[in-house]
Design an enzyme around this catalytic site. Structure first.
Site, PDB file in Angstrom:
ATOM      1  N   LYS A 235      32.484  42.578  42.062  1.00 44.42           N
ATOM      2  CA  LYS A 235      33.303  41.577  41.380  1.00 44.42           C
ATOM      3  C   LYS A 235      33.184  40.264  42.135  1.00 44.42           C
ATOM      4  O   LYS A 235      32.932  40.267  43.335  1.00 44.42           O
ATOM      5  CB  LYS A 235      34.778  42.014  41.372  1.00 44.42           C
ATOM      6  CG  LYS A 235      35.615  41.325  40.332  1.00 44.42           C
ATOM      7  CD  LYS A 235      35.589  42.094  39.029  1.00 44.42           C
ATOM      8  CE  LYS A 235      36.285  41.378  37.916  1.00 44.42           C
ATOM      9  NZ  LYS A 235      36.435  42.249  36.721  1.00 44.42           N
TER      10      LYS A 235
ATOM     11  N   ASP B  99      35.311  37.451  33.197  1.00 44.61           N
ATOM     12  CA  ASP B  99      36.648  38.032  33.430  1.00 44.61           C
ATOM     13  C   ASP B  99      37.599  36.870  33.136  1.00 44.61           C
ATOM     14  O   ASP B  99      37.221  35.937  32.390  1.00 44.61           O
ATOM     15  CB  ASP B  99      36.777  38.558  34.872  1.00 44.61           C
ATOM     16  CG  ASP B  99      38.013  39.442  35.074  1.00 44.61           C
ATOM     17  OD1 ASP B  99      37.983  40.614  34.668  1.00 44.61           O
ATOM     18  OD2 ASP B  99      39.043  38.958  35.601  1.00 44.61           O
TER      19      ASP B  99
HETATM   20  P1  NDP Z   1      40.973  35.441  29.511  1.00 41.91           P
HETATM   21  O1  NDP Z   1      40.773  34.379  30.517  1.00 41.91           O
HETATM   22  O2  NDP Z   1      40.199  35.393  28.242  1.00 41.91           O
HETATM   23  O3  NDP Z   1      42.515  35.553  29.114  1.00 41.91           O
HETATM   24  C1  NDP Z   1      43.481  35.798  30.077  1.00 41.91           C
HETATM   25  C2  NDP Z   1      44.845  35.776  29.431  1.00 41.91           C
HETATM   26  O4  NDP Z   1      45.812  36.262  30.339  1.00 41.91           O
HETATM   27  C3  NDP Z   1      45.299  34.377  29.050  1.00 41.91           C
HETATM   28  O5  NDP Z   1      46.155  34.458  27.944  1.00 41.91           O
HETATM   29  C4  NDP Z   1      46.030  33.944  30.315  1.00 41.91           C
HETATM   30  O6  NDP Z   1      46.981  32.918  30.085  1.00 41.91           O
HETATM   31  C5  NDP Z   1      46.718  35.207  30.698  1.00 41.91           C
HETATM   32  N1  NDP Z   1      46.919  35.203  32.161  1.00 41.91           N
HETATM   33  C6  NDP Z   1      45.955  35.102  33.098  1.00 41.91           C
HETATM   34  N2  NDP Z   1      46.489  35.092  34.331  1.00 41.91           N
HETATM   35  C7  NDP Z   1      47.803  35.166  34.143  1.00 41.91           C
HETATM   36  C8  NDP Z   1      48.886  35.186  35.030  1.00 41.91           C
HETATM   37  N3  NDP Z   1      48.716  35.124  36.368  1.00 41.91           N
HETATM   38  N4  NDP Z   1      50.128  35.285  34.483  1.00 41.91           N
HETATM   39  C9  NDP Z   1      50.305  35.343  33.137  1.00 41.91           C
HETATM   40  N5  NDP Z   1      49.306  35.317  32.252  1.00 41.91           N
HETATM   41  C10 NDP Z   1      48.078  35.242  32.745  1.00 41.91           C
HETATM   42  O7  NDP Z   1      40.700  36.812  30.297  1.00 41.91           O
HETATM   43  P2  NDP Z   1      40.389  38.262  29.706  1.00 41.91           P
HETATM   44  O8  NDP Z   1      41.069  38.461  28.415  1.00 41.91           O
HETATM   45  O9  NDP Z   1      38.939  38.476  29.815  1.00 41.91           O
HETATM   46  O10 NDP Z   1      41.056  39.180  30.826  1.00 41.91           O
HETATM   47  C11 NDP Z   1      42.386  39.698  30.708  1.00 41.91           C
HETATM   48  C12 NDP Z   1      42.527  40.925  31.592  1.00 41.91           C
HETATM   49  O11 NDP Z   1      41.578  41.926  31.187  1.00 41.91           O
HETATM   50  C13 NDP Z   1      42.255  40.705  33.080  1.00 41.91           C
HETATM   51  O12 NDP Z   1      43.068  41.594  33.827  1.00 41.91           O
HETATM   52  C14 NDP Z   1      40.793  41.156  33.230  1.00 41.91           C
HETATM   53  O13 NDP Z   1      40.496  41.538  34.555  1.00 41.91           O
HETATM   54  C15 NDP Z   1      40.785  42.343  32.283  1.00 41.91           C
HETATM   55  N6  NDP Z   1      39.492  42.784  31.799  1.00 41.91           N
HETATM   56  C16 NDP Z   1      38.634  41.924  31.154  1.00 41.91           C
HETATM   57  C17 NDP Z   1      37.440  42.386  30.659  1.00 41.91           C
HETATM   58  C18 NDP Z   1      36.519  41.511  29.871  1.00 41.91           C
HETATM   59  O14 NDP Z   1      35.510  42.026  29.374  1.00 41.91           O
HETATM   60  N7  NDP Z   1      36.799  40.228  29.701  1.00 41.91           N
HETATM   61  C19 NDP Z   1      37.014  43.774  30.853  1.00 41.91           C
HETATM   62  C20 NDP Z   1      38.010  44.608  31.474  1.00 41.91           C
HETATM   63  C21 NDP Z   1      39.189  44.105  31.928  1.00 41.91           C
HETATM   64  P3  NDP Z   1      46.674  31.411  30.551  1.00 41.91           P
HETATM   65  O15 NDP Z   1      45.737  30.877  29.524  1.00 41.91           O
HETATM   66  O16 NDP Z   1      47.975  30.731  30.598  1.00 41.91           O
HETATM   67  O17 NDP Z   1      46.036  31.501  31.910  1.00 41.91           O
HETATM   68  O1  2IT Z   2      36.914  44.156  34.548  1.00 39.96           O
HETATM   69  C1  2IT Z   2      35.860  44.315  33.889  1.00 39.96           C
HETATM   70  O2  2IT Z   2      35.433  45.441  33.644  1.00 39.96           O
HETATM   71  C2  2IT Z   2      35.158  43.127  33.398  1.00 39.96           C
HETATM   72  N1  2IT Z   2      35.653  42.022  33.594  1.00 39.96           N
HETATM   73  C3  2IT Z   2      33.858  43.262  32.683  1.00 39.96           C
HETATM   74  C4  2IT Z   2      32.719  43.438  33.676  1.00 39.96           C
HETATM   75  C5  2IT Z   2      31.348  43.419  33.079  1.00 39.96           C
HETATM   76  O3  2IT Z   2      30.413  43.467  33.888  1.00 39.96           O
HETATM   77  O4  2IT Z   2      31.174  43.360  31.858  1.00 39.96           O
END
Ligand code: NDP
Ligand code: 2IT
Length: 449
Positions: A122, A162
């Site tokens: 990561k 992420d």
């Molecule tokens: P995005 O950046 O697309 O969206 C993140 C969302 O979460 C936004 O609405 C953001 O609000 C909110 N957020 C982020 N940090 C905080 C915080 N500290 N407190 C409150 N709200 C928060 O990210 P993703 O949707 O990609 O990721 C969301 C979660 O999913 C994370 O935990 C990530 O690690 C996990 N994840 C993502 C994957 C992927 O493929 N993208 C795969 C597996 C897991 P704001 O705009 O105000 O910051």
């Molecule tokens: O937390 C996760 O699994 C991700 N943000 C996606 C990682 C990836 O390599 O697609």
């Protein structure tokens, strides 16, 4: 075990999220260690909690006023027993070494569960993309990649998105890698379709989490149809969780960002979700604007002074935390249970605190930890790598079918591993044990390296 955990805390000070992730996995795998005394002799715990490599670097860039700015970049290459390091990049002001190490540690076991050949890593930066112009984001990404490029590669380490890293950032990062290395390779996943991306990768994490929820409900002869769902976040994972929930006849009623949350009792339908996607992905606006468009919904401003998040106090059947770590504390978990929630599926990484996890497990609800439930994202990243290697791309339906098969397989693996150790229906134990055993066996095969 406690002695070992104390040592991890001592040797990795100020990394509380990393301690939390390690503690959860090690508690789950205790019975595995008892059955396999050889693991101790081989110092498996010492090795698996120590990253193979940690890279920390300076990221200088020029803002639009020609001021020099400096951020800190990270890549933690945690474990390569099962394949090249694989995992996302997070750009968020809260990023520090402990966050990246916890995410890399979780990624090792998650990737192990996917059935694909991927190690865990990561990375990210404390850079805050919010309020920055496209050109500032581009210059930051270029500077970040100017250093990162010497550590990654399509057979070495393959980053993706992420929090704060989506299609725009992956584009800028890829462009700089290609320029510096003079190579067009699948070194990043989450690329745009026109230049090596995979269909369904943007959807994969959210869709996969909902497929996992459907698998869990199926064990009780139930479906998502008609279920009221609380969803947090409004980014990539939250959006596509909502999309699949709507498609399967469920009724998502909440979304949030770090400023607050909306509650739409009538349900967020396909048209409203299209508005959210445009709002968040194109205009980069705030979720509060939802209520300007749909005035029957209610917006509640986030209040860090509160000891519980009101989002988790609504009556519902299911909860999909899709924002960030530790967003459901013990009190939130109690509120969920009191209000009838019996399905909790983690789209985010480690969104439940240890107190919340214990409550969900004790009450024997259908609780899916992130490393199982959100593995669909990295799984389709693995499929993107396979397509890049073959220099072809599969149709949408084929990728979606493979994603469904993978989520089905992860679900079965979790249940079987939990049952093997007498913890039927405990997906936390199942995911940690199954993920761990596969990595450890590979490490033992490969000797002391
Ligand atoms: P995005 O950046 O697309 O969206 C993140 C969302 O979460 C936004 O609405 C953001 O609000 C909110 N957020 C982020 N940090 C905080 C915080 N500290 N407190 C409150 N709200 C928060 O990210 P993703 O949707 O990609 O990721 C969301 C979660 O999913 C994370 O935990 C990530 O690690 C996990 N994840 C993502 C994957 C992927 O493929 N993208 C795969 C597996 C897991 P704001 O705009 O105000 O910051
Ligand atoms: O937390 C996760 O699994 C991700 N943000 C996606 C990682 C990836 O390599 O697609």
């Amino acid at each position: 075990m406690e002695e070992f955990l104390d040592k991890v805390v001592q040797q990795n000070p100020n990394e509380k999220e990393f301690h939390q992730a390690v503690r959860e996995v090690l508690h789950s795998v205790r019975p595995v260690l008892e059955r396999n005394p050889g693991y101790r002799q081989q110092a498996i715990l010492e090795r698996i909690t120590e990253p193979e490599r940690v890279i920390i670097f300076r990221v200088p860039w020029l803002d639009d006023d020609d001021r020099v700015r400096v951020n800190r970049g990270f890549r933690v290459e945690m474990n390569s027993a099962l394949g090249p390091y694989k995992g996302g990049l997070r750009f968020h002001p809260s990023v520090h070494l402990g966050i990246i190490k916890f995410l890399a540690f979780e990624q090792v076991f998650k990737n192990s569960l996917t059935t694909l050949a991927m190690g865990g890593g990561k990375g990210g930066s404390d850079f805050n993309p919010k309020g920055k112009s496209d050109n500032e984001v581009m210059r930051f990404c270029q500077s970040f990649m100017a250093e990162l490029q010497r550590h990654i590669g399509p057979h070495t380490d393959i980053p993706a998105g992420d929090i704060g890293v989506g299609a725009r950032e992956i584009g800028f990062l890829f462009g700089m890698y290609k320029k510096l290395r003079n190579e067009f390779t699948g070194v990043l996943t989450g690329k745009s379709l026109a230049w090596g991306g995979s269909l369904i990768r943007p959807e994969a994490t959210g869709y996969g989490a909902v497929y996992f929820a459907a698998e869990m409900l199926d064990t009780r002869g139930d479906t998502l149809e008609g279920k009221t769902c609380l969803v947090s976040g409004s980014g990539n994972v939250a959006q596509f969780t909502c999309e699949k929930l709507i498609e399967l006849g469920a009724r998502p009623v909440t979304l949030s960002d770090s400023s607050g949350y909306i509650f739409d009792e009538a349900g967020i339908d396909a048209e409203k979700l299209a508005f959210v996607k445009e709002l968040k992905n194109i205009r980069r606006g705030r979720i509060r604007e939802y209520v300007d468009q749909y005035p029957s919904a209610v917006y509640t401003e986030a209040d860090p002074g509160l000891d519980a998040n009101p989002l988790w106090r609504h009556k519902a059947h299911c909860a999909f935390p899709c924002a960030t770590e530790n967003e459901i504390n013990g009190l939130d978990a109690q509120h969920l249970l009191d209000n009838g929630v019996f399905v909790v599926v983690e789209g985010a990484n480690m969104p439940s605190t240890p107190e919340a996890v214990d409550l969900f497990v004790d009450k024997k609800i259908l609780y899916a930890p992130g490393k199982a439930a959100n593995a669909g994202g990295v799984a389709v990243s693995g499929l993107e790598m396979a397509q890049n290697s073959m220099r072809l791309s599969w149709p949408r339906q084929e990728v979606d079918q493979r994603l469904q098969q993978i989520m089905h397989s992860i679900h079965r693996t979790c249940r079987e591993a939990a049952a093997e150790y007498g913890m039927e229906g405990n997906y936390v134990a199942g995911a940690n044990i199954a993920g761990f055993v596969k990595v450890v066996n590979a490490m033992l095969d490969q000797g002391v390296v």
